[in-house]
Design a protein around this motif. Structure first.
Motif, PDB file in Angstrom:
ATOM      1  N   ALA A 167      45.521  22.729  75.004  1.00 42.06           N
ATOM      2  CA  ALA A 167      44.593  22.478  76.001  1.00 42.06           C
ATOM      3  C   ALA A 167      44.443  24.699  76.767  1.00 42.06           C
ATOM      4  N   ALA A 168      46.072  25.253  76.161  1.00 39.26           N
ATOM      5  CA  ALA A 168      45.801  26.199  77.857  1.00 39.26           C
ATOM      6  C   ALA A 168      45.332  27.314  76.799  1.00 39.26           C
ATOM      7  N   GLN A 169      45.189  27.221  75.589  1.00 39.41           N
ATOM      8  CA  GLN A 169      44.128  28.612  75.106  1.00 39.41           C
ATOM      9  C   GLN A 169      42.780  29.572  75.844  1.00 39.41           C
ATOM     10  N   PRO A 170      42.030  28.323  76.042  1.00 44.20           N
ATOM     11  CA  PRO A 170      40.653  28.639  76.677  1.00 44.20           C
ATOM     12  C   PRO A 170      40.551  29.595  77.876  1.00 44.20           C
ATOM     13  N   PHE A 171      41.897  28.969  79.062  1.00 45.02           N
ATOM     14  CA  PHE A 171      43.145  29.683  79.931  1.00 45.02           C
ATOM     15  C   PHE A 171      43.260  31.234  80.051  1.00 45.02           C
ATOM     16  N   ALA A 172      43.834  31.069  78.662  1.00 48.36           N
ATOM     17  CA  ALA A 172      44.461  32.549  78.511  1.00 48.36           C
ATOM     18  C   ALA A 172      43.933  33.149  77.793  1.00 48.36           C
ATOM     19  N   ASP A 195      55.274  27.739  76.907  1.00 53.00           N
ATOM     20  CA  ASP A 195      55.447  27.005  75.279  1.00 53.00           C
ATOM     21  C   ASP A 195      54.868  28.039  74.867  1.00 53.00           C
ATOM     22  N   THR A 196      54.634  28.405  73.488  1.00 51.26           N
ATOM     23  CA  THR A 196      54.241  28.970  73.262  1.00 51.26           C
ATOM     24  C   THR A 196      52.909  29.494  73.105  1.00 51.26           C
ATOM     25  N   LEU A 197      52.622  30.815  72.981  1.00 51.25           N
ATOM     26  CA  LEU A 197      51.038  30.643  73.630  1.00 51.25           C
ATOM     27  C   LEU A 197      50.605  30.634  72.066  1.00 51.25           C
ATOM     28  N   PRO A 198      49.273  29.471  72.492  1.00 50.39           N
ATOM     29  CA  PRO A 198      48.671  28.859  71.426  1.00 50.39           C
ATOM     30  C   PRO A 198      47.330  30.020  70.945  1.00 50.39           C
ATOM     31  N   ASN A 199      47.181  29.269  69.812  1.00 48.88           N
ATOM     32  CA  ASN A 199      45.920  30.615  68.892  1.00 48.88           C
ATOM     33  C   ASN A 199      45.473  29.216  68.168  1.00 48.88           C
ATOM     34  N   VAL A 200      44.551  28.575  68.634  1.00 52.60           N
ATOM     35  CA  VAL A 200      43.617  27.742  67.596  1.00 52.60           C
ATOM     36  C   VAL A 200      42.753  28.968  66.362  1.00 52.60           C
ATOM     37  N   TYR A 201      42.472  30.134  66.402  1.00 51.38           N
ATOM     38  CA  TYR A 201      41.983  30.178  65.665  1.00 51.38           C
ATOM     39  C   TYR A 201      42.522  30.254  64.156  1.00 51.38           C
ATOM     40  N   GLU A 202      44.392  30.350  64.636  1.00 46.32           N
ATOM     41  CA  GLU A 202      44.941  30.277  62.703  1.00 46.32           C
ATOM     42  C   GLU A 202      45.324  29.363  62.338  1.00 46.32           C
ATOM     43  N   HIS A 203      44.861  28.312  62.814  1.00 44.38           N
ATOM     44  CA  HIS A 203      44.581  27.155  62.518  1.00 44.38           C
ATOM     45  C   HIS A 203      43.798  26.996  60.437  1.00 44.38           C
ATOM     46  N   TRP A 204      44.579  26.355  59.990  1.00 47.75           N
ATOM     47  CA  TRP A 204      43.664  26.593  58.640  1.00 47.75           C
ATOM     48  C   TRP A 204      42.220  25.823  59.239  1.00 47.75           C
ATOM     49  N   ILE A 205      41.731  25.139  59.816  1.00 47.71           N
ATOM     50  CA  ILE A 205      40.570  24.812  60.014  1.00 47.71           C
ATOM     51  C   ILE A 205      38.990  25.685  60.102  1.00 47.71           C
ATOM     52  N   ALA A 206      40.321  27.172  61.174  1.00 48.74           N
ATOM     53  CA  ALA A 206      39.753  28.038  61.182  1.00 48.74           C
ATOM     54  C   ALA A 206      39.783  28.862  60.100  1.00 48.74           C
ATOM     55  N   ILE A 247      40.446  19.513  66.717  1.00 45.80           N
ATOM     56  CA  ILE A 247      41.096  20.808  67.271  1.00 45.80           C
ATOM     57  C   ILE A 247      39.670  21.729  66.180  1.00 45.80           C
ATOM     58  N   LEU A 248      38.489  20.975  65.502  1.00 47.73           N
ATOM     59  CA  LEU A 248      37.047  21.857  65.142  1.00 47.73           C
ATOM     60  C   LEU A 248      36.463  21.765  66.761  1.00 47.73           C
ATOM     61  N   ASN A 249      37.187  20.907  67.460  1.00 50.50           N
ATOM     62  CA  ASN A 249      36.023  21.171  68.868  1.00 50.50           C
ATOM     63  C   ASN A 249      36.264  22.597  69.546  1.00 50.50           C
ATOM     64  N   GLU A 250      38.048  22.234  70.001  1.00 49.25           N
ATOM     65  CA  GLU A 250      38.017  23.235  70.216  1.00 49.25           C
ATOM     66  C   GLU A 250      37.508  24.426  69.450  1.00 49.25           C
ATOM     67  N   ILE A 251      37.883  25.347  68.453  1.00 52.49           N
ATOM     68  CA  ILE A 251      37.345  26.357  67.848  1.00 52.49           C
ATOM     69  C   ILE A 251      35.781  26.566  68.115  1.00 52.49           C
ATOM     70  N   ASP A 256      33.639  25.130  70.217  1.00 56.51           N
ATOM     71  CA  ASP A 256      33.834  25.044  72.428  1.00 56.51           C
ATOM     72  C   ASP A 256      33.928  26.647  72.240  1.00 56.51           C
ATOM     73  N   GLY A 257      34.846  27.155  71.399  1.00 56.04           N
ATOM     74  CA  GLY A 257      35.574  28.960  71.918  1.00 56.04           C
ATOM     75  C   GLY A 257      34.422  29.821  71.406  1.00 56.04           C
ATOM     76  N   SER A 258      33.127  29.153  70.552  1.00 60.30           N
ATOM     77  CA  SER A 258      31.850  29.933  69.944  1.00 60.30           C
ATOM     78  C   SER A 258      30.879  30.957  70.522  1.00 60.30           C
ATOM     79  N   LYS A 259      31.072  29.601  71.739  1.00 61.51           N
ATOM     80  CA  LYS A 259      29.467  28.772  73.077  1.00 61.51           C
ATOM     81  C   LYS A 259      29.077  30.447  73.727  1.00 61.51           C
ATOM     82  N   PRO A 260      30.034  30.985  73.950  1.00 60.10           N
ATOM     83  CA  PRO A 260      29.667  32.305  74.624  1.00 60.10           C
ATOM     84  C   PRO A 260      28.589  33.169  74.001  1.00 60.10           C
ATOM     85  N   PHE A 261      29.216  33.689  72.296  1.00 64.62           N
ATOM     86  CA  PHE A 261      28.699  34.750  71.617  1.00 64.62           C
ATOM     87  C   PHE A 261      27.408  34.789  70.730  1.00 64.62           C
TER      88      PHE A 261
END
Length: 607
Positions: A347-352, A366-377, A485-489, A491-496
């Motif tokens: 949940a920290a990623q959008p804030f980071a 904690d470790t800085l998250p990067n959902v974009y490195e997940h295999w689903i991404a 995970i799919l939802n987080e990815i 959601d991250g695409s919305k602003p573009f």
């Protein structure tokens, strides 16, 4: 700080067992160091007879330094459970540091064993981490392997891997961290002479953060403390938040039954938070049934009321928080005054991402998250790249059967993938031609879409979400974990506005994450991002506790009453990190669906 009446009672305790109920901000370190000094100076106890056990090396070092600043006495042993127990094993078996199994060795052994059993996991690191956690549970809770049912792989496979793992590292003369506990327990139980020696060596035992103890650690400590039972435990059952590691508040709750003559002392003064913050936290935790009732009160003058606020969605929540922090720093406040707390690390990623965008300094506990490195991404990006170029063999192989199209790998024999070649290969098989035509059409449709719509089409138009659910079922994973995970990815695409812009942003974020990992992470003027678990033991002037929604806080995995009580304790820990100002935020919408505010907010007065 002058000691309170309760603190003095604890500091001056001499013989016999004692339980110190130390709520947040009540000065437990003062009590522990003060009692050690009192034992040595007033009761003439030899410093070598005193053992102080903590849960982390950092806590042991801090405790030792605090004590040495107030006393010239030398010889007191400060250490973690593992350090103390390894010391016992060293004397008995002449172990050295070379006998400790390193983490990379453990991962290598288990990785090889999973390959032997043909276990295919998309995220091998996560799979091995889950496997290691299960092995640790079996050892620490002394579970009969034949009665343990694994959630990571079939039971017979787990048992075989467990036995082979044990055989391999024992043959090499190595012990892992769990062995330090199990071997110590067996040694002290089976060798009365060795047990008596250590009982004489450590005549006074003090345990910090006792609520975090597991059953095996407790049994060993009880053996060491007998027969005098000079066991002095300090903790707070309301802050027991590590059940997943084997810690159970029941151990502390049952301490007065295990030691009927134990003196129970409550440190009832909170020196950290304002009355508004503390009273709000106490109102929440009192809903737990299985706890010691306490009379904790704040000694500071009151401050502003707790700010409970609703936002339309997470984007509005993030922007509001960044505005508050930016405004505070522009008016002379330090970034380190602020903390943003989450239920999970992801949940920290959008804030980071936004903090990086606004150029505001921050540190991650904690470790800085990067959902974009997940295999689903990686699967989603493969689809998007193929939509743009349609030629990359590696990416085509990655997703050609996600969902299943039954395209064989051996028909992709060149670096450039051609749909026409695929059709020629499957000539006469109309059902395969239809699938190939459909994939080509899907990629053409994706080509003109904005990122959010494109991910949506991959999920539902192409059927990728169905593939994930099927994969989760095969791998015995809860499908919601993959869908999250799919939802987080998505959601991250919305602003573009374009796929190219989104992918460029992702590359920038990857570079920023790598740079963050290399740079000094101890900036004195940085906002702290932390999970509720990793925030324990910290305090900040102003705390933003975000996404206080059902399914998040409490987490949707919490189904039993014991789980809900643990979630409530976790929420209580987060609330009591705040000194001057506490914000509790929730959203109306999450991942395009209606979100409900947390039941933990019921009854709290909204500002």
């Amino acid at each position: 700080m002058n000691a309170t009446k309760a603190q003095l009672q604890a500091i001056t305790h001499n013989e016999g067992p004692a339980m110190i109920l130390a709520g947040p901000g009540s000065g437990k370190t003062t009590v522990i160091t003060g009692r050690i000094r009192n034992l040595i100076e007033k009761y003439k106890v030899n410093p070598r007879d005193i053992l102080v056990i903590t849960f982390t090396k950092a806590a042991a070092v801090e405790m030792k330094e605090r004590f040495l600043r107030m006393s010239a006495a030398r010889g007191v042993t400060f250490g973690t459970f593992h350090a103390v127990f390894f010391g016992i094993l060293k004397h008995a078996y002449h172990y050295t540091a070379a006998n400790i199994l390193r983490e990379e060795q453990k991962y290598r052994i288990l990785s090889e064993l999973t390959r032997q059993h043909r276990i295919a996991a998309e995220d091998e690191k996560q799979f091995l981490s889950d496997l290691i956690a299960e092995i640790s549970t079996v050892k620490n809770e002394r579970i009969d392997l034949n009665h343990y049912y694994s959630s990571t792989c079939p039971e017979d496979v787990f048992r075989e891997i467990f036995r082979k793992y044990e055989a391999i590292h024992r043959k090499q003369g190595l012990i892992d961290f769990d062995d330090m506990l199990t071997y110590s327990y067996e040694l002290l139980r089976e060798r009365p002479d060795i047990r008596a020696g250590w009982q004489q060596r450590f005549r006074y035992i003090l345990v910090d953060e006792f609520q975090d103890i597991n059953a095996l650690q407790y049994e060993i400590v009880r053996m060491l403390a007998a027969p005098q039972d000079n066991l002095f435990i300090v903790g707070d059952d309301d802050q027991s938040i590590y059940r997943f590691r084997g810690a159970k508040p029941e151990i502390m709750l049952n301490f007065p039954k295990d030691y009927p003559r134990a003196k129970v002392i409550e440190l009832d003064c909170n020196f950290r938070s304002t009355p508004s913050i503390l009273n709000c936290a106490l109102y929440v935790i009192q809903n737990n049934s299985h706890r010691f009732r306490k009379n904790l009160h704040a000694v500071r003058p009151d401050g502003p009321p707790v700010n409970i606020q609703e936002f339309r969605d997470q984007e509005h929540e993030i922007l509001y928080i960044l505005k508050c922090i930016k405004n505070g720093m522009e008016h002379g406040r330090s970034g380190s005054d602020f903390a943003i707390l989450f239920r999970t690390n992801q949940a920290a990623q959008p804030f980071a991402e936004r903090l990086l965008e606004f150029n505001l300094p921050f540190v991650m506990r904690d470790t800085l998250p990067n959902v974009y490195e997940h295999w689903i991404a990686r699967d989603l990006f493969a689809y998007l790249h193929l939509a743009l170029v349609q030629t990359d063999r590696k990416e085509f192989l990655q997703v050609m059967n996600r969902p299943k199209r039954y395209i064989a790998r051996d028909c992709i024999d060149s670096a450039i993938v051609s749909f026409e070649t695929l059709r020629m290969y499957h000539e006469g098989k109309d059902w395969m031609i239809d699938r190939i035509d459909r994939m080509e059409t899907d990629l053409r449709i994706l080509r003109g879409m904005k990122p959010y719509a494109a991910v949506n089409y991959i999920r539902f138009g192409i059927g990728y979400e169905g593939f994930l659910k099927e994969y989760a079922n095969q791998r015995r994973i809860k499908e919601e974990e993959l869908i999250d995970i799919l939802n987080e990815i998505q959601d991250g695409s919305k602003p573009f506005e374009s796929v190219e812009d989104w992918l460029a942003h992702i590359e920038e974020y990857k570079k920023a994450v790598a740079e963050k990992a290399r740079s000094d992470n101890a900036s004195k003027d940085a906002v702290t991002l932390a999970t509720l678990h990793s925030s324990k033991g910290l305090e900040f002037k102003e705390v933003f506790l975000v996404d206080v929604n059902e399914g998040i806080i409490p987490h949707k995995k919490a189904t039993l009453e014991t789980d809900i009580e643990e979630e409530r304790r976790l929420f209580y820990v987060g609330m009591t990190r705040a000194r001057d100002r506490l914000h509790l935020f929730y959203v109306r919408e999450k991942h395009g669906n209606t979100a409900e505010r947390s039941e933990f907010l019921d009854g709290l007065v909204q500002e």
